[in-house]
Write an enzyme that holds these catalytic residues in place. Structure first.
Site, PDB file in Angstrom:
ATOM      1  N   ASN A   1      35.706  40.688  46.004  1.00  0.00           N
ATOM      2  CA  ASN A   1      36.356  41.944  46.335  1.00  0.00           C
ATOM      3  C   ASN A   1      35.385  42.864  47.033  1.00  0.00           C
ATOM      4  O   ASN A   1      34.193  42.856  46.762  1.00  0.00           O
ATOM      5  CB  ASN A   1      36.935  42.617  45.083  1.00  0.00           C
ATOM      6  CG  ASN A   1      35.914  43.481  44.374  1.00  0.00           C
ATOM      7  OD1 ASN A   1      35.687  44.636  44.759  1.00  0.00           O
ATOM      8  ND2 ASN A   1      35.254  42.924  43.379  1.00  0.00           N
TER       9      ASN A   1
ATOM     10  N   CYS B   1      25.106  50.669  43.878  1.00  0.00           N
ATOM     11  CA  CYS B   1      25.487  51.483  45.031  1.00  0.00           C
ATOM     12  C   CYS B   1      24.267  51.612  45.936  1.00  0.00           C
ATOM     13  O   CYS B   1      23.144  51.735  45.445  1.00  0.00           O
ATOM     14  CB  CYS B   1      25.915  52.879  44.588  1.00  0.00           C
ATOM     15  SG  CYS B   1      27.360  52.903  43.530  1.00  0.00           S
TER      16      CYS B   1
ATOM     17  N   GLY C   1      35.005  36.961  37.935  1.00  0.00           N
ATOM     18  CA  GLY C   1      35.822  35.930  37.307  1.00  0.00           C
ATOM     19  C   GLY C   1      34.945  34.848  36.678  1.00  0.00           C
ATOM     20  O   GLY C   1      33.715  34.906  36.752  1.00  0.00           O
TER      21      GLY C   1
HETATM   22  C1  LIG Z   1      38.451  44.738  41.936  1.00  0.00           C
HETATM   23  C2  LIG Z   1      37.158  45.050  41.250  1.00  0.00           C
HETATM   24  C3  LIG Z   1      36.670  46.353  41.258  1.00  0.00           C
HETATM   25  C4  LIG Z   1      35.476  46.673  40.637  1.00  0.00           C
HETATM   26  N1  LIG Z   1      35.031  47.954  40.638  1.00  0.00           N
HETATM   27  C5  LIG Z   1      33.888  48.283  40.000  1.00  0.00           C
HETATM   28  C6  LIG Z   1      33.453  49.624  39.927  1.00  0.00           C
HETATM   29  O1  LIG Z   1      34.107  50.564  40.415  1.00  0.00           O
HETATM   30  N2  LIG Z   1      32.284  49.891  39.281  1.00  0.00           N
HETATM   31  C7  LIG Z   1      31.536  48.911  38.681  1.00  0.00           C
HETATM   32  O2  LIG Z   1      30.501  49.210  38.084  1.00  0.00           O
HETATM   33  N3  LIG Z   1      31.952  47.614  38.717  1.00  0.00           N
HETATM   34  C8  LIG Z   1      33.095  47.286  39.356  1.00  0.00           C
HETATM   35  N4  LIG Z   1      33.522  45.964  39.374  1.00  0.00           N
HETATM   36  C9  LIG Z   1      32.730  44.937  38.681  1.00  0.00           C
HETATM   37  C10 LIG Z   1      33.291  44.675  37.294  1.00  0.00           C
HETATM   38  O3  LIG Z   1      33.212  45.827  36.487  1.00  0.00           O
HETATM   39  C11 LIG Z   1      32.565  43.515  36.581  1.00  0.00           C
HETATM   40  O4  LIG Z   1      31.211  43.865  36.419  1.00  0.00           O
HETATM   41  C12 LIG Z   1      32.639  42.210  37.344  1.00  0.00           C
HETATM   42  O5  LIG Z   1      33.870  42.078  37.979  1.00  0.00           O
HETATM   43  C13 LIG Z   1      32.424  40.988  36.464  1.00  0.00           C
HETATM   44  O6  LIG Z   1      33.380  40.920  35.413  1.00  0.00           O
HETATM   45  P1  LIG Z   1      34.744  40.039  35.493  1.00  0.00           P
HETATM   46  O7  LIG Z   1      34.351  38.669  35.884  1.00  0.00           O
HETATM   47  O8  LIG Z   1      35.323  40.145  34.113  1.00  0.00           O
HETATM   48  O9  LIG Z   1      35.610  40.689  36.512  1.00  0.00           O
HETATM   49  C14 LIG Z   1      34.723  45.649  39.997  1.00  0.00           C
HETATM   50  C15 LIG Z   1      35.221  44.337  39.994  1.00  0.00           C
HETATM   51  C16 LIG Z   1      36.418  44.026  40.599  1.00  0.00           C
HETATM   52  C17 LIG Z   1      36.907  42.606  40.563  1.00  0.00           C
END
Ligand SMILES: Cc1cc2nc3c(=O)[nH]c(=O)nc-3n(C[C@H](O)[C@H](O)[C@H](O)COP(=O)(O)O)c2cc1C
Ligand SMILES: Cc1cc2nc3c(=O)[nH]c(=O)nc-3n(C[C@H](O)[C@H](O)[C@H](O)COP(=O)(O)OP(=O)(O)OC[C@H]3O[C@@H](n4cnc5c(N)ncnc54)[C@H](O)[C@@H]3O)c2cc1C
Ligand code: FES
Lengths: 326, 280
Positions: A70, A131, A220
């Site tokens: 993403n 960031c 994921g």
């Molecule tokens: C669509 C999307 C938006 C995300 N936005 C943020 C965000 O705004 N700030 C942040 O620290 N991490 C953001 N992440 C990262 C997630 O918080 C997380 O660290 C990462 O996706 C791994 O976890 P998961 O595999 O359960 O998604 C985002 C991830 C996804 C998929």
């Protein structure tokens, strides 16, 4: 006999270890249609910025094996609208809220902390360090221990003393432990691991990158081993620091793996897109697993995989052994 | 899942889903998990609802074409398999209060969602006229049903294998003029919606379009599916097609800017009022 699922993020008690991952629960209202947000340990907001942000152009998402890329670009309403609309909505419902913040300069993170310090309903602040630092030619804060620590110490100084500050780290570094240590020395009360590593995919029909932004964050189950490794390394080096384990958690088993690696809180992101009920399902599955393994308290399982080999049996078994005077 | 059938180039699946059928309104869609319990495909696939029926407590039918691995998996499902659906999702079509004349424009499988709408409009005493188009005859969906329900039905194909050779926008001005249409409803590819909106604006009549944007969740949490839409206050925002759409007033959608962040959108880099200097 149910398992005591309570956990602590620094001194703050959470009813259970399940949180949403930053940026994966929008304002909270969307998920509230599917389950009662009070039933999870805490909701982590999207990363809030000073000004409203329109984010990145589309396509912003590409599905990849067991995951997705993403490049949303922190689309969000900005701190004013967040404090006016989203936070009060969550606070009124008593939802434990961890506010994620994102900025381009140390001063911007500081300004966000200043706005949040007196806002009611902030359980903790999670500092998204993935960031680009505008004062360092766009180098991501999380890649450099010194600038990450500078952000954390600024936020820690400006934030109310009783609101924990969590540093969210990126796995795209040579040594995640040194960045983690720098953040803790800078005043972080807890750490969140991992943000999504950068990845890329190319559309073989259009012969162009799949994402308009070319590369994007991979999330994921595809990243889970990376997350488990980071949680493991950081817990081994800093065993007293609470860790929110995030990355590829899809089931109770995956959450248990994070806990065994050293996480006392578990974040769920991408799984929520697949199953809006994921948090509660994973919580139930985790509790069942803990129960089946003889645990009475979640806290007893945190970091348990770090015990030396040969000691690998469950706590319950160990206790029996000692009592049977063998 | 109840039945599966082929309709020309399309697959149609009917599932028993009372919880979706009951609150359904025309314009709603459903989001499906694909690949089974151990799937490596984690994002949901969105499909418009074609039909709901009261049988078995409530059934939902949707029509799809095979595009990639997710829809290929769906095409292999058989009766009695179970499917994981979330819905009904999105904002449905607003309906006119008075019995007015409506032109319903469908492109490719976009026609499928128009029949529930047509039912609702007929119940309100509206006159409806259909314009359905596709690349070829086997991809025009629902021509027979349209002929039964509509005052008139005009078909177009790009290869001329059915109806008028050309696109829906070639015939639409004539249909609007002949029917003296008051409202246009449209669903189909973005380029078609853009053209239909332009024609409607030309006639100065309201146009409601159901857009299609790539989605991952369908419930408003992932921020994948955004497009630039002008709000009531005149400000362009990047809004989510899944939760704030998929139905929009056509003239509010900045079709020419889809796939970009217009410089004057709220929060665009360098936009007035701050905006973003950095990206992440
Ligand atoms: C669509 C999307 C938006 C995300 N936005 C943020 C965000 O705004 N700030 C942040 O620290 N991490 C953001 N992440 C990262 C997630 O918080 C997380 O660290 C990462 O996706 C791994 O976890 P998961 O595999 O359960 O998604 C985002 C991830 C996804 C998929
Ligand atoms: C509101 C809405 C209604 C829709 N209704 C229908 C319908 O009635 N019949 C039909 O055949 N198709 C419909 N689509 C398109 C359908 O969702 C895609 O064809 C499908 O997701 C493709 O999945 P795939 O695995 O076969 O293809 P892939 O291209 O491999 O899909 C990969 C990923 O991209 C996403 N994606 C790719 N293209 C689209 C797209 N055009 N729209 C949304 N997501 C996309 C998928 O969700 C998935 O996450 C609709 C889309 C939307 C947004
Ligand atoms: S598809 Fe996830 S927000 Fe629209």
């Amino acid at each position: 006999m149910s398992v005591d699922m309570r956990t602590y993020l620094a001194h703050v008690e959470l009813a259970n270890p399940m949180t949403t991952a930053a940026g994966c629960a929008s304002s909270g209202r969307e998920l509230a249609q599917f389950f009662d947000l009070n039933r999870i340990g805490a909701l982590v907001t999207r990363s809030i910025t000073m000004a409203p942000r329109a984010g990145r152009p589309t396509p912003r998402m590409a599905e990849t094996p067991s995951g997705m890329l993403n490049a949303i670009g922190l689309q969000g309403p900005g701190i004013d609208a967040f404090l006016e609309r989203d936070l009060p909505w969550l606070a009124q419902r008593g939802v434990r809220t961890i506010v994620s913040i994102g900025g381009g300069t140390v001063a911007e993170y500081g300004a966000l902390a200043r706005r949040l310090t007196d806002a009611p309903g902030v359980t903790a602040v999670e500092v998204n360090l993935a960031c680009p630092n505008m004062e360092d030619r766009g180098r991501v804060f999380a890649r450099d221990g010194a600038s990450a620590a500078e952000v954390i110490s600024s936020v820690r100084t400006l934030m109310r003393y009783d609101v924990p500050v969590v540093a969210k780290l990126s796995p795209d570094v040579a040594d995640v432990v040194s960045v983690a240590r720098a953040c803790v020395e800078g005043g972080a009360d807890a750490l969140s691991l991992i943000n999504s590593p950068l990845g890329m995919s190319i559309d073989t029909e259009t012969l162009r990158p799949s994402l308009a932004a070319v590369s994007g964050g991979l999330s994921g189950p595809a990243v889970r081993p990376l997350a488990v490794r980071c949680v493991w390394q950081v817990h081994a080096a800093l065993p007293g620091v609470p860790i929110i384990g995030v990355g590829g958690v899809l089931t109770g088993r995956d959450a248990f793996e994070m806990v065994l690696a050293g996480a006392c809180v578990v974040g769920v992101g991408t799984a929520l897109f697949h199953d809006p009920h994921a948090c509660l399902r994973i919580l139930r599955e985790l509790e069942e697993l803990l129960q089946a393994r003889g645990f009475q308290r979640l806290a007893d399982a945190v970091g348990l995989a770090h015990r030396p080999p040969g000691n690998a049996r469950s706590r319950a078994d160990t206790t029996d052994m000692e009592e049977s005077s063998l | 899942m109840l039945t599966t059938r082929r309709v020309d180039a399309y697959h149609a699946l009917t599932v028993v889903a009372p919880g979706i059928a009951e609150p359904f309104r025309p314009g709603h869609f459903v989001a499906l998990a694909v690949g089974g319990p151990q799937s490596s495909m984690l994002t949901r696939r969105a499909f418009s609802v074609h039909d709901v029926k009261p049988d078995y407590g409530g059934t939902v039918e949707f029509v799809f074409t095979v595009r990639g691995p997710g829809t290929a998996w769906l095409a292999e499902r058989r009766a009695r398999d179970t499917l994981d659906l979330v819905g009904p999702l999105g904002r449905p079509f607003p309906l006119p209060r008075d019995p007015v004349t409506c032109v319903l424009v469908g492109g490719e499988y976009g026609s499928a969602m128009l029949f529930g709408l047509a039912d609702a409009l007929l119940q309100r005493g509206c006159r409806i006229d259909f314009v359905l188009g596709a690349a070829s005859a086997d991809r025009v969906f629902g021509a027979m049903r349209a002929r039964r329900m509509g005052e008139t039905t005009t078909l177009t194909t790009e290869d001329g294998s059915l109806g008028v050779r050309g696109r829906v926008t070639d015939v639409l001005p004539g249909v609007i003029a002949d029917a003296r249409a008051d409202v246009v409803y449209a669903c189909g590819p973005m380029a078609m919606l853009r053209g239909v909106t332009a024609v409607s604006v030309e006639f100065d009549i309201p146009v409601q379009v159901a857009v299609e944007e790539a989605m991952a969740c369908g419930i408003g949490t992932c921020m994948t599916c955004v497009l630039p839409v002008i709000g009531d206050d005149g400000v362009t925002r990047m809004v989510r097609a899944c939760s704030e759409g998929p139905v929009f007033r056509g003239e509010r959608v900045r079709f020419e800017d889809v796939g970009t962040i217009p410089f004057d959108a709220l929060g665009a880099p360098g936009s007035p009022g701050g905006g973003a200097r950095h990206v992440s």
